[in-house]
Design an enzyme around this catalytic site. Structure first.
Site, mmCIF file in Angstrom:
data_model
loop_
_atom_site.group_PDB
_atom_site.id
_atom_site.type_symbol
_atom_site.label_atom_id
_atom_site.label_comp_id
_atom_site.label_asym_id
_atom_site.label_seq_id
_atom_site.Cartn_x
_atom_site.Cartn_y
_atom_site.Cartn_z
ATOM 1 N N ALA A 83 0.481 -1.222 0.268
ATOM 2 C CA ALA A 83 0.270 0.448 -0.212
ATOM 3 C C ALA A 83 1.185 1.067 -0.426
ATOM 4 O O ALA A 83 2.223 0.624 -0.053
ATOM 5 C CB ALA A 83 -0.647 -0.188 1.182
ATOM 6 N N GLY A 136 0.609 -4.988 0.925
ATOM 7 C CA GLY A 136 -0.430 -5.263 -0.015
ATOM 8 C C GLY A 136 0.216 -6.098 -0.638
ATOM 9 O O GLY A 136 -0.917 -6.780 -1.718
ATOM 10 N N GLU A 138 0.095 -9.515 -0.370
ATOM 11 C CA GLU A 138 -1.869 -9.748 -0.027
ATOM 12 C C GLU A 138 -2.268 -10.021 -1.690
ATOM 13 O O GLU A 138 -3.737 -10.504 -1.738
ATOM 14 C CB GLU A 138 -2.225 -8.930 0.915
ATOM 15 N N GLU A 196 4.943 -5.398 7.469
ATOM 16 C CA GLU A 196 4.032 -3.983 7.908
ATOM 17 C C GLU A 196 4.438 -3.861 9.521
ATOM 18 O O GLU A 196 4.456 -2.549 9.572
ATOM 19 C CB GLU A 196 2.571 -4.233 8.142
#
Ligand code: CAA
Length: 259
Positions: free
Chosen positions: A66, A110, A113, A133
């Site tokens: 992200a 992300g 993911e 993260e």
């Protein structure tokens, strides 16, 4: 075809290729990119000329996570009211057609993911997977604690998520995170080849097979098997089942018509 700023799209026969294209930020997944990705996925899913979708990045990065700089100043009420992650990221999990992640380079946070939301991951030799993260004072927020754990088991998932350690392609294959490893420069071509192979099959059977495998993650064994039995039986209502079996008996290639 729609024009986008942060992704590139093309079709190769019945296979669509969506390439994340934000090289200056290693394909960091900002809101605009995720909106565009969702729009492209929905468009190809609705297109009867497309049977499979390949999602890829660059040779350096599938996606480095992200967008940290975009997230940095956000408040709790803002992320909650905007349904951050939920609103934009889950588009890939709603696609009915097979989605194949062709991962070269970094698939972090992300990015890892997003790859795990896809149905199959093909890894280039230089692929690196990780959930870093924890180094930012947060945890995975797009399903990483759940999908990584289901894919590779508790001990390895804990180690990766609690330390942020990355996994190379070989370890990812040993751990069953990826279907197979191919030379980095061939990762998209191999994913497209896989998509073409699926595209030659019966569309309804492929969609039902995908739904049934996904059921394995969402239900008990007996419920999953019951679901499988019902959709298996339902396929006997398709012309493609008659064609597939007639072709086998006649020793010829089946010509599926997706009905
Ligand atoms: N967000 C925003 N920008 C990012 C980014 C990210 N996730 N990852 C890389 N970038 C940017 C860098 O800031 C840099 O920009 P500038 O040139 O403007 O400084 C550019 O991309 C190139 O990156 P690096 O110079 O860092 O490249 P490198 O080759 O030295 O390192 C890397 C590569 C190891 C992937 C490193 O960029 C990195 O650690 N990135 C962050 C990885 C990360 O923490 N991801 C998790 C994000 S949180 C998340 O994803 C939450 C969730 O679960 C949904």
């Amino acid at each position: 075809m729609a024009e986008y700023g942060m992704i590139l799209t093309e079709t190769q026969g019945k296979v669509a290729v969506i390439r994340l294209n934000r090289p200056a930020a290693l394909n960091a997944l900002c809101d605009q990119l995720m909106d565009e990705l969702g729009q492209a996925l929905r468009g190809f899913d609705a297109d009867p000329g497309i049977a499979a979708i390949v999602l890829t990045g660059s040779e350096k990065a599938f996606a480095a996570g992200a967008d940290i700089k975009e997230m940095q100043a956000r408040s709790y009420p803002a992320v909650y009211l905007d349904d951050f992650i939920g609103k934009r990221w889950e588009a890939v999990t709603h696609v009915q057609k097979p989605v194949i992640a062709a991962v070269a380079g970094y698939a972090l946070g992300g990015g890892c993911e997003l790859a795990m939301m896809c149905d199959i991951i093909i890894a280039g030799e230089n692929a690196r997977f990780g959930q870093p993260e924890i180094n930012l004072g947060i945890i995975p927020g797009a399903g990483g604690t759940q999908r990584l754990t289901r894919a590779i088991g508790k001990s390895k998932a804990m180690e990766m998520i609690l330390t942020g350690r990355m996994m190379d392609a070989e370890e990812a294959e040993r751990a069953n995170l990826v279907a197979r490893i191919v030379p980095t420069e061939q990762v998209v071509a191999e994913a497209v080849k896989l998509g073409e192979r699926i595209a030659a099959l019966s569309g309804p059977a492929v969609a039902v097979a995908k739904e049934a495998v996904n059921r394995a993650f969402e239900s008990t064994l007996s419920e999953g098997v019951r679901f499988e039995r019902r959709v298996f039986q339902a396929l006997f209502a398709t012309e493609d089942q008659k064609e597939g079996m007639a072709a086998f008996a006649a020793k010829r290639k089946p010509a599926f018509r997706n009905r």
